[in-house]
Design a protein around this motif. Structure first.
Motif, short mmCIF file in Angstrom:
data_model
loop_
_atom_site.label_atom_id
_atom_site.label_comp_id
_atom_site.label_asym_id
_atom_site.label_seq_id
_atom_site.Cartn_x
_atom_site.Cartn_y
_atom_site.Cartn_z
N ALA A 34 0.69 -1.27 0.05
CA ALA A 34 -0.06 -0.08 0.07
C ALA A 34 0.82 1.23 0.06
CB ALA A 34 -1.00 -0.03 1.12
N GLN A 35 0.24 2.20 -0.53
CA GLN A 35 1.02 3.57 -0.76
C GLN A 35 1.06 4.40 0.56
OE1 GLN A 35 -1.56 3.07 -3.09
NE2 GLN A 35 -2.92 3.36 -1.19
N SER A 36 2.20 5.09 0.87
CA SER A 36 2.59 5.66 2.09
C SER A 36 3.47 6.64 1.99
CB SER A 36 2.68 4.62 3.35
OG SER A 36 3.87 4.08 3.30
N VAL A 37 3.51 7.85 3.00
CA VAL A 37 4.63 8.58 2.89
C VAL A 37 4.93 8.63 4.49
CG1 VAL A 37 4.22 9.97 0.97
CG2 VAL A 37 2.90 10.76 2.96
N THR A 38 6.23 8.84 4.69
CA THR A 38 6.86 8.99 5.86
C THR A 38 7.62 10.23 6.09
OG1 THR A 38 6.85 6.62 6.12
CG2 THR A 38 8.25 7.86 7.72
N GLN A 39 7.28 11.12 7.33
CA GLN A 39 8.12 12.18 7.34
C GLN A 39 8.96 11.99 8.71
OE1 GLN A 39 4.37 14.96 6.23
NE2 GLN A 39 6.12 16.08 6.49
N PRO A 40 10.19 11.86 8.72
CA PRO A 40 10.94 11.26 9.93
C PRO A 40 10.88 12.20 10.92
CG PRO A 40 12.11 10.88 7.98
CD PRO A 40 10.94 11.80 7.50
N ASP A 41 10.67 13.49 10.69
CA ASP A 41 11.30 14.42 11.46
C ASP A 41 9.90 15.24 12.06
OD1 ASP A 41 13.74 15.20 9.17
OD2 ASP A 41 14.14 14.61 11.26
N ILE A 42 9.41 14.99 13.36
CA ILE A 42 8.24 15.43 13.89
C ILE A 42 8.32 17.21 14.00
CG2 ILE A 42 6.79 15.53 15.92
CD1 ILE A 42 7.49 12.72 16.55
N HIS A 43 9.79 17.60 14.38
CA HIS A 43 9.79 19.08 14.56
C HIS A 43 11.18 19.44 14.16
CE1 HIS A 43 9.95 22.41 18.17
NE2 HIS A 43 9.83 22.96 16.59
N ILE A 44 11.30 20.64 13.51
CA ILE A 44 12.65 21.03 13.09
C ILE A 44 12.77 22.52 13.56
CG2 ILE A 44 13.81 21.77 11.26
CD1 ILE A 44 13.64 18.96 9.85
N THR A 45 13.81 22.95 13.99
CA THR A 45 14.07 24.35 14.53
C THR A 45 15.22 24.84 13.63
OG1 THR A 45 13.03 24.05 16.69
CG2 THR A 45 14.75 26.04 16.14
N VAL A 46 15.25 25.78 12.89
CA VAL A 46 16.18 26.63 12.05
C VAL A 46 16.24 28.00 12.35
CG1 VAL A 46 16.06 24.89 10.41
CG2 VAL A 46 14.86 27.08 9.97
N SER A 47 17.44 28.66 12.12
CA SER A 47 17.47 30.13 12.30
C SER A 47 16.96 30.81 11.11
CB SER A 47 18.88 30.20 12.58
OG SER A 47 19.30 29.82 13.99
N GLU A 48 16.55 31.83 11.22
CA GLU A 48 16.20 32.66 9.95
C GLU A 48 17.38 33.03 9.16
OE1 GLU A 48 14.25 36.21 11.09
OE2 GLU A 48 13.08 36.21 9.11
N GLY A 49 17.17 32.77 7.92
CA GLY A 49 18.38 32.90 6.92
C GLY A 49 19.02 31.73 6.81
N ALA A 50 18.94 30.71 7.64
CA ALA A 50 19.52 29.28 7.36
C ALA A 50 18.91 28.59 6.25
CB ALA A 50 19.81 28.66 8.47
N SER A 51 19.30 27.46 5.69
CA SER A 51 18.86 26.74 4.81
C SER A 51 18.11 25.54 5.56
CB SER A 51 19.87 26.01 3.86
OG SER A 51 20.55 25.20 4.95
N LEU A 52 17.00 25.22 4.68
CA LEU A 52 16.12 24.08 5.25
C LEU A 52 15.77 22.99 4.34
CD1 LEU A 52 13.56 23.62 7.37
CD2 LEU A 52 12.32 24.58 5.40
N GLU A 53 15.78 21.78 5.13
CA GLU A 53 15.57 20.46 4.19
C GLU A 53 14.65 19.59 4.97
OE1 GLU A 53 18.64 17.95 3.01
OE2 GLU A 53 17.33 17.19 1.27
N LEU A 54 13.42 19.42 4.64
CA LEU A 54 12.37 18.49 5.25
C LEU A 54 12.04 17.27 4.38
CD1 LEU A 54 9.48 21.28 5.86
CD2 LEU A 54 11.60 20.39 7.44
N ARG A 55 12.37 16.11 5.07
CA ARG A 55 12.28 14.99 4.70
C ARG A 55 11.10 14.28 4.43
NH1 ARG A 55 16.40 11.22 8.01
NH2 ARG A 55 15.28 12.43 9.83
N CYS A 56 10.92 13.57 3.24
CA CYS A 56 9.76 13.16 3.03
C CYS A 56 10.05 11.61 2.20
CB CYS A 56 8.77 13.47 2.16
SG CYS A 56 7.27 12.59 1.42
N ASN A 57 9.72 10.47 2.86
CA ASN A 57 10.24 9.14 2.07
C ASN A 57 8.72 8.59 1.75
OD1 ASN A 57 12.50 9.09 4.38
ND2 ASN A 57 13.27 8.65 2.28
N TYR A 58 8.64 7.91 0.45
CA TYR A 58 7.35 7.21 0.09
C TYR A 58 7.63 5.73 -0.13
CZ TYR A 58 9.35 7.20 -4.61
OH TYR A 58 10.23 6.94 -5.61
#
Lengths: 114, 112
Positions: A1-25
């Motif tokens: 069955a299809q599904s998606v997983t987002q491993p990170d519940i909460h991420i904190t970054v500083s303003e101006g920093a780069s961001l990457e949010l993970r998603c696995n399917y």
């Protein structure tokens, strides 16, 4: 069955920093993938989508995502985060069997610190 | 017009009340959806209308009754709800394949 997983519940970054949010399917064929953003108490806004073709897709608000079949991933990126990006981010996949519904990941909450 | 609108924004109702949530879109979409979202959870699909016909009911209790009067409007009739039904109710519209969905701002429902 299809599904998606987002491993990170909460991420904190500083303003101006780069961001990457993970998603696995998990999906047998080429998935149709989406990223949505939800500000507190609001509806969901579509950031970007991937159906086929170029694996790097551009979205609104300066976001982009890259589809990597070898890693079953569709990670969301932004080179420089703004305080207004603080929100909940959901990755989603469309089921192409039956009713063609959206299946959402559990979400990642982004906090931006000054 | 690229908006999905929902009314009311907030609703407080007792367990014996009857109320309705309304959703409207003018994007020419022929699929409309109701989702329920509890705090800190993803949206859960409740109902799908495709070409004004109910195509999916995700085993939702009968105290929730959807209605699609025309291609632009979607209602959710509520009766004899339970406190655990308190949630954000989201409406969305899109193409009948469900490939892209556009969401309204939601109705925050509190059942007392």
């Amino acid at each position: 069955a299809q599904s998606v997983t987002q491993p990170d519940i909460h991420i904190t970054v500083s303003e101006g920093a780069s961001l990457e949010l993970r998603c696995n399917y998990s999906y047998g064929a080429t998935p149709y993938l989406f990223w949505y953003v939800q500000s507190p108490g609001q509806g969901l806004q579509l950031l970007l989508k991937y159906f086929s073709g170029d694996t790097l897709v551009q979205g609104i608000k300066g976001f982009e995502a890259e589809f990597k079949r070898s890693q079953s991933s569709f990670n969301l990126r932004k080179p420089s985060v703004h305080w207004s990006d603080a929100a909940e981010y959901f990755c989603a996949v469309v089921s192409l069997t039956g009713a063609n519904n959206l299946f959402f990941g559990t979400g990642t909450r982004l906090t931006v610190i000054p | 017009d690229t908006e999905v609108t929902q009314t009311p924004k907030h609703l407080v109702m007792g367990m014996t009340n009857k109320k309705s949530l309304k959703c409207e879109q003018h994007m020419g979409h022929r699929a409309m959806y109701w989702y329920k979202q509890k705090a800190k959870k993803p949206p859960e699909l409740m109902f799908v209308y495709s070409y004004e016909k109910l195509s999916i009911n995700e085993s939702v209790p009968s105290r929730f009754s959807p209605e699609c009067p025309n291609s632009s409007l979607l209602n959710l009739h509520l009766h004899a709800l339970q406190p655990e039904d308190s949630a954000l109710y989201l409406c969305a519209s899109g193409t009948p394949g469900g490939w892209e969905q556009y969401f309204g701002p939601g109705t925050r429902l509190t059942v007392t």
